[in-house]
Design an enzyme around this catalytic site. Structure first.
Site, PDB file in Angstrom:
ATOM      1  N   THR A   1      37.498  21.929 -52.522  1.00  0.00           N
ATOM      2  CA  THR A   1      38.840  22.284 -52.440  1.00  0.00           C
ATOM      3  C   THR A   1      38.889  23.346 -53.688  1.00  0.00           C
ATOM      4  OG1 THR A   1      39.542  20.228 -51.563  1.00  0.00           O
ATOM      5  CG2 THR A   1      41.367  21.565 -52.901  1.00  0.00           C
TER       6      THR A   1
ATOM      7  N   TYR B   1      36.630  17.820 -55.472  1.00  0.00           N
ATOM      8  CA  TYR B   1      37.075  19.029 -56.578  1.00  0.00           C
ATOM      9  C   TYR B   1      35.904  19.156 -57.603  1.00  0.00           C
ATOM     10  CZ  TYR B   1      41.859  18.079 -55.119  1.00  0.00           C
ATOM     11  OH  TYR B   1      43.149  18.124 -54.205  1.00  0.00           O
TER      12      TYR B   1
ATOM     13  N   SER C   1      38.947  12.043 -49.102  1.00  0.00           N
ATOM     14  CA  SER C   1      39.210  12.908 -50.323  1.00  0.00           C
ATOM     15  C   SER C   1      38.542  12.191 -51.462  1.00  0.00           C
ATOM     16  CB  SER C   1      40.969  12.593 -50.525  1.00  0.00           C
ATOM     17  OG  SER C   1      41.009  12.798 -51.609  1.00  0.00           O
TER      18      SER C   1
ATOM     19  N   HIS D   1      47.370  23.714 -49.266  1.00  0.00           N
ATOM     20  CA  HIS D   1      47.284  22.251 -49.548  1.00  0.00           C
ATOM     21  C   HIS D   1      48.693  21.723 -49.167  1.00  0.00           C
ATOM     22  CE1 HIS D   1      44.928  20.018 -52.999  1.00  0.00           C
ATOM     23  NE2 HIS D   1      45.725  19.305 -52.667  1.00  0.00           N
TER      24      HIS D   1
ATOM     25  N   LYS E   1      37.907  25.049 -49.038  1.00  0.00           N
ATOM     26  CA  LYS E   1      39.179  24.917 -48.576  1.00  0.00           C
ATOM     27  C   LYS E   1      40.276  25.373 -49.659  1.00  0.00           C
ATOM     28  CE  LYS E   1      42.277  20.766 -47.610  1.00  0.00           C
ATOM     29  NZ  LYS E   1      43.163  20.477 -48.806  1.00  0.00           N
TER      30      LYS E   1
ATOM     31  N   ASP F   1      44.949  24.187 -41.887  1.00  0.00           N
ATOM     32  CA  ASP F   1      45.693  23.189 -41.731  1.00  0.00           C
ATOM     33  C   ASP F   1      47.207  23.518 -42.522  1.00  0.00           C
ATOM     34  OD1 ASP F   1      45.871  22.891 -44.714  1.00  0.00           O
ATOM     35  OD2 ASP F   1      44.237  21.413 -44.863  1.00  0.00           O
ATOM     36  N   GLY F   2      48.434  22.627 -42.347  1.00  0.00           N
ATOM     37  CA  GLY F   2      49.629  22.969 -42.969  1.00  0.00           C
ATOM     38  C   GLY F   2      50.510  23.047 -42.105  1.00  0.00           C
ATOM     39  N   GLY F   3      51.466  21.875 -41.622  1.00  0.00           N
ATOM     40  CA  GLY F   3      52.765  22.069 -40.784  1.00  0.00           C
ATOM     41  C   GLY F   3      52.360  21.876 -39.391  1.00  0.00           C
TER      42      GLY F   3
ATOM     43  N   SER G   1      44.112  27.129 -45.961  1.00  0.00           N
ATOM     44  CA  SER G   1      45.067  26.120 -46.394  1.00  0.00           C
ATOM     45  C   SER G   1      45.808  26.308 -47.520  1.00  0.00           C
ATOM     46  CB  SER G   1      44.216  24.793 -46.851  1.00  0.00           C
ATOM     47  OG  SER G   1      45.037  23.758 -47.344  1.00  0.00           O
TER      48      SER G   1
ATOM     49  N   ARG H   1      51.457  21.915 -51.672  1.00  0.00           N
ATOM     50  CA  ARG H   1      51.668  21.045 -52.981  1.00  0.00           C
ATOM     51  C   ARG H   1      51.155  21.652 -54.001  1.00  0.00           C
ATOM     52  NH1 ARG H   1      52.002  15.503 -51.441  1.00  0.00           N
ATOM     53  NH2 ARG H   1      50.310  14.774 -52.735  1.00  0.00           N
TER      54      ARG H   1
ATOM     55  N   THR I   1      43.084  13.506 -47.723  1.00  0.00           N
ATOM     56  CA  THR I   1      44.377  12.990 -48.336  1.00  0.00           C
ATOM     57  C   THR I   1      44.098  11.988 -49.233  1.00  0.00           C
ATOM     58  OG1 THR I   1      45.224  11.688 -46.613  1.00  0.00           O
ATOM     59  CG2 THR I   1      45.923  14.091 -46.865  1.00  0.00           C
TER      60      THR I   1
ATOM     61  N   ARG J   1      52.233  20.002 -36.325  1.00  0.00           N
ATOM     62  CA  ARG J   1      52.762  18.617 -35.794  1.00  0.00           C
ATOM     63  C   ARG J   1      52.927  18.375 -34.508  1.00  0.00           C
ATOM     64  NH1 ARG J   1      51.994  18.268 -40.457  1.00  0.00           N
ATOM     65  NH2 ARG J   1      53.450  18.244 -42.102  1.00  0.00           N
TER      66      ARG J   1
HETATM   67  C1  LIG Z   1      49.662  13.018 -49.822  1.00  0.00           C
HETATM   68  C2  LIG Z   1      48.402  14.127 -49.781  1.00  0.00           C
HETATM   69  C3  LIG Z   1      47.406  14.117 -50.530  1.00  0.00           C
HETATM   70  C4  LIG Z   1      46.451  15.054 -50.659  1.00  0.00           C
HETATM   71  N1  LIG Z   1      45.279  14.882 -51.269  1.00  0.00           N
HETATM   72  C5  LIG Z   1      44.343  15.677 -50.991  1.00  0.00           C
HETATM   73  C6  LIG Z   1      43.206  15.791 -51.623  1.00  0.00           C
HETATM   74  O1  LIG Z   1      42.816  14.670 -52.076  1.00  0.00           O
HETATM   75  N2  LIG Z   1      42.099  16.853 -51.416  1.00  0.00           N
HETATM   76  C7  LIG Z   1      42.590  17.990 -50.822  1.00  0.00           C
HETATM   77  O2  LIG Z   1      41.879  18.802 -50.606  1.00  0.00           O
HETATM   78  N3  LIG Z   1      43.983  18.302 -50.272  1.00  0.00           N
HETATM   79  C8  LIG Z   1      44.597  17.192 -50.222  1.00  0.00           C
HETATM   80  N4  LIG Z   1      45.837  17.185 -49.528  1.00  0.00           N
HETATM   81  C9  LIG Z   1      46.094  18.409 -48.853  1.00  0.00           C
HETATM   82  C10 LIG Z   1      45.630  18.332 -47.320  1.00  0.00           C
HETATM   83  O3  LIG Z   1      44.058  18.224 -47.399  1.00  0.00           O
HETATM   84  C11 LIG Z   1      46.195  19.202 -46.424  1.00  0.00           C
HETATM   85  O4  LIG Z   1      45.759  20.507 -47.034  1.00  0.00           O
HETATM   86  C12 LIG Z   1      47.604  19.248 -46.162  1.00  0.00           C
HETATM   87  O5  LIG Z   1      47.824  17.959 -46.128  1.00  0.00           O
HETATM   88  C13 LIG Z   1      47.674  20.046 -44.698  1.00  0.00           C
HETATM   89  O6  LIG Z   1      49.331  20.058 -44.540  1.00  0.00           O
HETATM   90  P1  LIG Z   1      50.115  18.879 -43.563  1.00  0.00           P
HETATM   91  O7  LIG Z   1      50.112  17.728 -44.393  1.00  0.00           O
HETATM   92  O8  LIG Z   1      51.190  19.514 -43.414  1.00  0.00           O
HETATM   93  O9  LIG Z   1      49.329  18.830 -42.138  1.00  0.00           O
HETATM   94  C14 LIG Z   1      46.628  16.203 -49.781  1.00  0.00           C
HETATM   95  C15 LIG Z   1      47.917  16.162 -48.996  1.00  0.00           C
HETATM   96  C16 LIG Z   1      49.081  15.248 -49.079  1.00  0.00           C
HETATM   97  C17 LIG Z   1      50.080  15.406 -48.225  1.00  0.00           C
HETATM   98  C1  LIG Z   2      44.432  12.560 -60.285  1.00  0.00           C
HETATM   99  C2  LIG Z   2      44.356  12.489 -58.998  1.00  0.00           C
HETATM  100  C3  LIG Z   2      44.163  13.870 -58.146  1.00  0.00           C
HETATM  101  C4  LIG Z   2      44.776  13.576 -56.743  1.00  0.00           C
HETATM  102  C5  LIG Z   2      44.724  14.861 -55.807  1.00  0.00           C
HETATM  103  C6  LIG Z   2      45.298  14.604 -54.836  1.00  0.00           C
HETATM  104  C7  LIG Z   2      45.868  15.728 -53.935  1.00  0.00           C
HETATM  105  O1  LIG Z   2      45.048  16.717 -53.950  1.00  0.00           O
HETATM  106  C8  LIG Z   2      47.189  15.993 -53.717  1.00  0.00           C
HETATM  107  O2  LIG Z   2      47.726  16.901 -53.035  1.00  0.00           O
HETATM  108  O3  LIG Z   2      47.957  14.919 -54.171  1.00  0.00           O
END
Ligand SMILES: Cc1cc2nc3c(=O)[nH]c(=O)nc-3n(C[C@H](O)[C@H](O)[C@H](O)COP(=O)(O)O)c2cc1C
Ligand SMILES: CCCCCCC(=O)C(=O)O
Length: 327
Positions: free
Chosen positions: A135, A109, A87, A223, A199, A254-256, A221, A226, A59, A258
């Site tokens: 990713t 990335y 990350s 993400h 991923k 991953d995802g959800g 995943s 997001r 993250t 808790r």
């Molecule tokens: C604030 C935030 C930032 C994230 N940044 C990245 C990232 O930089 N690279 C990436 O592959 N996934 C990123 N993710 C996705 C997470 O790796 C992961 O897939 C996701 O948070 C899993 O869901 P959960 O938050 O419900 O556990 C991000 C998620 C969040 C919430």
């Molecule tokens: C320009 C920065 C990109 C950050 C990406 C982080 C991410 O994956 C996310 O879900 O937020």
């Protein structure tokens, strides 16, 4: 604004909610009289022994959550005996994060500039990262409406994506690359000997391609809801992916997630391990390294308790017949 960045998802946040709701629809069918005794949650991934099958998802921007930043997360994860995936959008240099704890994997990335991408990979390798997580669910950036409403476009002054510095010291923008294809993953293989995990897999046909292209692991995943709003919940996607992969490489999800019971369900439906994103960010914000450690240990203790009640001594004993859809 920053809390919304961490908590939020894309669009209507259907997938964000869906990841959690999907676990609500599933129930555990426990076995009894299995004489499990003490449970054994130890897990080995790519030669690294872990105390738990619960890992820290990559993250971005941990310095927005806590002054200890990613280094505090690494310290907490190490104390809990697990892997942190750093990350590419970390706000501290990977070398400083590695100095605070390990084991670490590095999330990438792939950038359109192949030489720069290779340099980042080499830097992560030199810092001691033991695997690379690529990713692939982000050919373009998700439409995060909370961030748009809040006008969250930039990090505050003084913060930067420290692992995006090039040889001149300039911080590059993390670019999402819609030209990315399997050929580029094959090129990454030429750059590094580290295990490569992909991923962002949801479709079983992509899981098959990942194995055929020599990937060492698959992470189911979306993400954290997001990227593509409306995408399938990860626990619903997992069984078909796990079946297609057929134990040829590790499958993570991953995802959800808790609760320990969520971890149990994911392992039963074919995951070798899980990752958690927001629970770690919340714990980091609330309690720094110690908060992260406690959150991870709580999840693991919760899993241990659920396994005792479901009649499983080891994660390998968790099988799909232990999960049913609620009536
Ligand atoms: C604030 C935030 C930032 C994230 N940044 C990245 C990232 O930089 N690279 C990436 O592959 N996934 C990123 N993710 C996705 C997470 O790796 C992961 O897939 C996701 O948070 C899993 O869901 P959960 O938050 O419900 O556990 C991000 C998620 C969040 C919430
Ligand atoms: C320009 C920065 C990109 C950050 C990406 C982080 C991410 O994956 C996310 O879900 O937020």
């Amino acid at each position: 604004m920053h809390a919304d960045f961490f908590a939020g998802g894309a669009g209507e946040e259907r997938t964000l909610r869906g990841n959690l709701a999907a676990y609500d629809r599933l129930r555990i069918v426990p076995r009894v009289l299995r004489a499990t005794g003490e449970r054994d949650l130890r897990t080995t991934l790519f030669g690294t022994g872990l105390s738990t099958p619960v890992l820290v998802a990559p993250t971005a921007f941990h310095l927005l959550a806590h002054p200890g930043g990613e280094a505090a997360t690494a310290e907490g994860a190490a104390a809990a005996g697990t892997v942190m995936v750093v990350s590419m959008a970390a706000t501290q240099p990977v070398e400083a994060i590695a100095a605070a704890g390990g084991p670490l994997w590095f999330q990438l990335y792939p950038q359109p500039d192949l030489a720069f991408t290779a340099a980042v990979v080499k830097r992560a390798e030199a810092a001691g990262c033991r695997a690379l997580v690529v990713t692939v669910d982000s050919p373009v950036f998700g439409r995060r409406e909370r961030d748009l409403r809040n006008r969250f476009t930039d990090l505050p002054d003084g913060l930067a994506c420290e692992n995006m510095r090039d040889a001149t010291g300039r911080v590059r923008t993390v670019e999402m690359d819609a030209t990315l294809g399997w050929d580029r993953l094959a090129r990454l293989r030429e750059v590094t000997g580290l295990p490569l995990l992909v991923k962002g897999i949801l479709h079983p046909a992509d899981a098959r391609l990942a194995v055929e292209h020599g990937m060492d692991g698959v992470i189911v995943s979306n993400h954290g809801g997001r990227q593509l709003d409306g995408a399938i919940a990860t626990i619903d996607a997992l069984p078909a992916v796990a079946e297609t992969v057929g134990r040829r490489v590790p499958v993570l999800v991953d995802g959800g997630i808790r609760r320990g019971t969520d971890v149990l369900i994911a392992l039963a439906l074919g995951a070798d391990a899980v990752l958690v994103g927001r629970p770690v960010l919340e714990a980091l914000a609330a309690g720094g390294a110690r908060g992260v450690q406690r959150r991870l240990e709580r999840l693991t203790a919760d899993l241990d308790h659920a396994m005792a009640l479901a009649g499983a001594k080891r994660p390998a004993e968790l099988t799909p017949d232990l999960v049913a859809v609620a009536g």
